[in-house]
Design an enzyme around this catalytic site. Sequence first.
Site, mmCIF file in Angstrom:
data_model
loop_
_atom_site.group_PDB
_atom_site.id
_atom_site.type_symbol
_atom_site.label_atom_id
_atom_site.label_comp_id
_atom_site.label_asym_id
_atom_site.label_seq_id
_atom_site.Cartn_x
_atom_site.Cartn_y
_atom_site.Cartn_z
ATOM 1 N N GLN A 12 -22.537 60.940 -0.686
ATOM 2 C CA GLN A 12 -21.179 60.862 -1.220
ATOM 3 C C GLN A 12 -20.370 62.098 -0.827
ATOM 4 O O GLN A 12 -19.231 62.004 -0.359
ATOM 5 C CB GLN A 12 -21.237 60.717 -2.735
ATOM 6 N N LEU A 37 -33.463 66.480 7.162
ATOM 7 C CA LEU A 37 -34.608 66.049 6.359
ATOM 8 C C LEU A 37 -34.125 65.213 5.180
ATOM 9 O O LEU A 37 -33.033 65.422 4.659
ATOM 10 C CB LEU A 37 -35.410 67.252 5.857
ATOM 11 N N LYS A 53 -23.518 65.928 11.683
ATOM 12 C CA LYS A 53 -24.207 65.836 10.399
ATOM 13 C C LYS A 53 -23.446 64.928 9.437
ATOM 14 O O LYS A 53 -24.026 64.046 8.799
ATOM 15 C CB LYS A 53 -24.372 67.245 9.811
ATOM 16 N N PHE A 57 -32.969 60.276 -7.920
ATOM 17 C CA PHE A 57 -32.116 59.421 -7.071
ATOM 18 C C PHE A 57 -32.914 58.575 -6.100
ATOM 19 O O PHE A 57 -32.399 57.608 -5.541
ATOM 20 C CB PHE A 57 -31.036 60.240 -6.364
ATOM 21 N N CYS A 96 -26.138 64.424 -0.745
ATOM 22 C CA CYS A 96 -25.447 64.454 0.544
ATOM 23 C C CYS A 96 -24.492 63.311 0.825
ATOM 24 O O CYS A 96 -23.364 63.553 1.269
ATOM 25 C CB CYS A 96 -26.474 64.520 1.664
ATOM 26 N N ARG A 145 -29.422 64.705 -8.448
ATOM 27 C CA ARG A 145 -28.008 64.822 -8.085
ATOM 28 C C ARG A 145 -27.429 63.471 -7.633
ATOM 29 O O ARG A 145 -27.989 62.812 -6.788
ATOM 30 C CB ARG A 145 -27.834 65.886 -6.995
HETATM 31 C C1 UDX Z 1 -28.431 72.072 0.909
HETATM 32 C C2 UDX Z 1 -27.227 72.516 1.705
HETATM 33 O O1 UDX Z 1 -27.020 73.870 1.526
HETATM 34 C C3 UDX Z 1 -26.045 71.688 1.355
HETATM 35 O O2 UDX Z 1 -24.909 72.112 2.021
HETATM 36 C C4 UDX Z 1 -26.421 70.328 1.764
HETATM 37 O O3 UDX Z 1 -25.332 69.465 1.722
HETATM 38 C C5 UDX Z 1 -27.534 69.867 0.889
HETATM 39 O O4 UDX Z 1 -28.616 70.671 1.036
HETATM 40 P P1 UDX Z 1 -29.619 72.471 -1.279
HETATM 41 O O5 UDX Z 1 -30.638 73.303 -0.596
HETATM 42 O O6 UDX Z 1 -29.987 71.106 -1.716
HETATM 43 O O7 UDX Z 1 -28.333 72.397 -0.374
HETATM 44 O O8 UDX Z 1 -28.889 73.228 -2.434
HETATM 45 P P2 UDX Z 1 -29.457 73.992 -3.656
HETATM 46 O O9 UDX Z 1 -30.774 73.444 -4.014
HETATM 47 O O10 UDX Z 1 -28.350 74.036 -4.643
HETATM 48 O O11 UDX Z 1 -29.731 75.451 -3.047
HETATM 49 C C6 UDX Z 1 -28.792 76.374 -2.743
HETATM 50 C C7 UDX Z 1 -29.304 77.726 -3.199
HETATM 51 O O12 UDX Z 1 -28.418 78.738 -2.750
HETATM 52 C C8 UDX Z 1 -29.427 77.897 -4.703
HETATM 53 O O13 UDX Z 1 -30.742 78.249 -5.034
HETATM 54 C C9 UDX Z 1 -28.446 79.020 -5.030
HETATM 55 O O14 UDX Z 1 -28.909 79.864 -6.072
HETATM 56 C C10 UDX Z 1 -28.350 79.748 -3.724
HETATM 57 N N1 UDX Z 1 -27.129 80.521 -3.557
HETATM 58 C C11 UDX Z 1 -25.922 79.946 -3.716
HETATM 59 C C12 UDX Z 1 -27.215 81.879 -3.211
HETATM 60 O O15 UDX Z 1 -28.296 82.424 -3.085
HETATM 61 N N2 UDX Z 1 -26.064 82.574 -3.010
HETATM 62 C C13 UDX Z 1 -24.835 82.029 -3.169
HETATM 63 O O16 UDX Z 1 -23.815 82.701 -2.965
HETATM 64 C C14 UDX Z 1 -24.764 80.673 -3.531
HETATM 65 C C1 UDX Z 2 -30.107 61.848 3.326
HETATM 66 C C2 UDX Z 2 -30.355 61.622 4.819
HETATM 67 O O1 UDX Z 2 -31.278 60.553 4.981
HETATM 68 C C3 UDX Z 2 -30.878 62.891 5.457
HETATM 69 O O2 UDX Z 2 -31.018 62.702 6.860
HETATM 70 C C4 UDX Z 2 -29.880 64.013 5.182
HETATM 71 O O3 UDX Z 2 -30.365 65.224 5.716
HETATM 72 C C5 UDX Z 2 -29.664 64.181 3.701
HETATM 73 O O4 UDX Z 2 -29.229 62.937 3.150
HETATM 74 P P1 UDX Z 2 -31.618 61.957 1.166
HETATM 75 O O5 UDX Z 2 -30.341 61.981 0.409
HETATM 76 O O6 UDX Z 2 -32.674 62.942 0.828
HETATM 77 O O7 UDX Z 2 -31.356 62.107 2.723
HETATM 78 O O8 UDX Z 2 -32.303 60.525 0.965
HETATM 79 P P2 UDX Z 2 -32.232 59.096 1.654
HETATM 80 O O9 UDX Z 2 -33.610 58.641 1.852
HETATM 81 O O10 UDX Z 2 -31.327 59.058 2.811
HETATM 82 O O11 UDX Z 2 -31.641 58.202 0.493
HETATM 83 C C6 UDX Z 2 -30.336 58.367 -0.026
HETATM 84 C C7 UDX Z 2 -30.060 57.326 -1.075
HETATM 85 O O12 UDX Z 2 -29.928 56.040 -0.485
HETATM 86 C C8 UDX Z 2 -31.160 57.190 -2.127
HETATM 87 O O13 UDX Z 2 -30.574 57.034 -3.403
HETATM 88 C C9 UDX Z 2 -31.878 55.955 -1.699
HETATM 89 O O14 UDX Z 2 -32.527 55.315 -2.760
HETATM 90 C C10 UDX Z 2 -30.745 55.114 -1.149
HETATM 91 N N1 UDX Z 2 -31.171 54.075 -0.193
HETATM 92 C C11 UDX Z 2 -31.763 54.451 0.983
HETATM 93 C C12 UDX Z 2 -30.916 52.732 -0.452
HETATM 94 O O15 UDX Z 2 -30.373 52.386 -1.501
HETATM 95 N N2 UDX Z 2 -31.278 51.790 0.489
HETATM 96 C C13 UDX Z 2 -31.868 52.135 1.668
HETATM 97 O O16 UDX Z 2 -32.153 51.229 2.481
HETATM 98 C C14 UDX Z 2 -32.123 53.507 1.922
#
Ligand code: UDX
Ligand code: UDX
Length: 451
Positions: free
Chosen positions: A273, A158, A215, A333, A271, A341
């Site tokens: 970077q 997503l 992924k 972002f 994601c 982030r």
């Molecule tokens: C997700 C994926 O987990 C990550 O690997 C991927 O690359 C990006 O998307 P995301 O859901 O965006 O991460 O992360 P975040 O919003 O930080 O949520 C992680 C949650 O896990 C936090 O709410 C944190 O409190 C929780 N957590 C972390 C636990 O409950 N237990 C832990 O030991 C560590």
């Molecule tokens: C991305 C992947 O799309 C998704 O499949 C994965 O699960 C998580 O990482 P996300 O980081 O939420 O999703 O956003 P995305 O829409 O991919 O955009 C990433 C960054 O690229 C943003 O900063 C966006 O502005 C930038 N972007 C995207 C561009 O600069 N140009 C483009 O044409 C598309």
Amino acid sequence: MKICCIGAGYVGGPTMAMIARQAPEIDVQVVDMNAARIAAWNSDSLPIYEPGLERLVREARGRNLHFSTDVVGGIKAADVIFVAVSTPTKTYGVGAGRAADLRFVESVARTIAEHAAGPKIIVEKSTIPVKTAETIKDILAANSRGHQFEVLSNPEFLAEGTAVTDLEAPERVLIGGERTPGGQAAIQTLVDVYAHWVPRERIITTNLWSSELSKLVANAFLAQRISSINSVSALCEATGADVDEVANAIGRDSRIGPKFLKASVGFGGSCFQKDILNLVYLCEHFGLPEVAAYWEGVVQMNDWQKRRFAARIVRTLFNTVAGKRIAILGFAFKKDTNDTRESPAISVCRDLLAEQAQVVVYDPKVPAAEIRQEVLGKGEDGRLLVAASAYEAARGAHALAIVTEWDEFKTLDFSRIFEGMPQPAFIFDGRNLLDLAKLRALGFRAMGIGK
Ligand code: UDX
Ligand code: UDX
């Protein structure tokens, strides 16, 4: 069936809400150690902003969707446990700046092993380096007290801002598992969950490592397209070509395709970077330095693009922005999310502050405290201000920089903004969102990325 998801973040929260809505007979528990976050999921103001999410959560919450801090209780009750905790880039020791920090994943695996009182299917939802499933299996096996654990990889594709629609109609769902009878049965269990709403032909099953690697590679390919078009944007600025015209011309070739060709101030998000650096680390680890260098170039080009944007502002404003007010419109972002982030705005603000500009940020969804925290960390700088509207940010500014493509910026009254700015007034459109010809007609000196 009972599902538990550990980690109520951007991935865990929306994904579980969708499962709960589509499969009303499955009980879904989302647990997180962060009590404030859980409280927010249980309140009227959810911890993350996603179009359509509030409605989705309200529909299922209290019925078969529950948010709680009771991690152990969730583990004990569940048949299937999703792991969606964060996997940030390591900031210390071996692999610092590149490798994924797996401490949370490991500690979750240990917690599961300690409290599971029966067979469980563990689903890796977090993006993790290839072979992490091995680690999880190893820890579980060493602590299992005879219980059967199956580990699956089910990466989430997503994108933020469109999470709900992406979850509702995914182009594919990927499930990796072992080729053993137990592994195949576990895969089937998870396939059946998704088959509640995803057409069967969109559910791909593979071995564990293909799934984990896919992924990282998907994100690397997407980011690579952005860095490619951004590299071309620099050439466009030098030659007088227009990068949007070039992108349109090449994107009409169905082999290239039109998506992810939008030149920008740089990509951000949690994601791209991180996953590329992970891939780079993996290649180095397996003795493939040429492959590592190839992918690292994608991140280097992105860093350069962000710096180039700030440098262009300084150069255009007669080589000095010291003491000048610069309005930054947008901090998330990308649009339609409150996530900051790795936002390119962070780097742009820092570079301008380093040039002693007064930087005034406006974003419709990101709170002021978070903007300050992202740019300054624990430090302080009186020159960083946060405005409550685009108009307030722009008043008295020598230049406006569009950093996030929020729709509301398209309909701003630019003639009113122009009146309130010292002359000459500049606009730097880091998202190629605005009609530069119209802005120029109003008197602005306006420039975009690659134009
Ligand atoms: C997700 C994926 O987990 C990550 O690997 C991927 O690359 C990006 O998307 P995301 O859901 O965006 O991460 O992360 P975040 O919003 O930080 O949520 C992680 C949650 O896990 C936090 O709410 C944190 O409190 C929780 N957590 C972390 C636990 O409950 N237990 C832990 O030991 C560590
Ligand atoms: C991305 C992947 O799309 C998704 O499949 C994965 O699960 C998580 O990482 P996300 O980081 O939420 O999703 O956003 P995305 O829409 O991919 O955009 C990433 C960054 O690229 C943003 O900063 C966006 O502005 C930038 N972007 C995207 C561009 O600069 N140009 C483009 O044409 C598309």
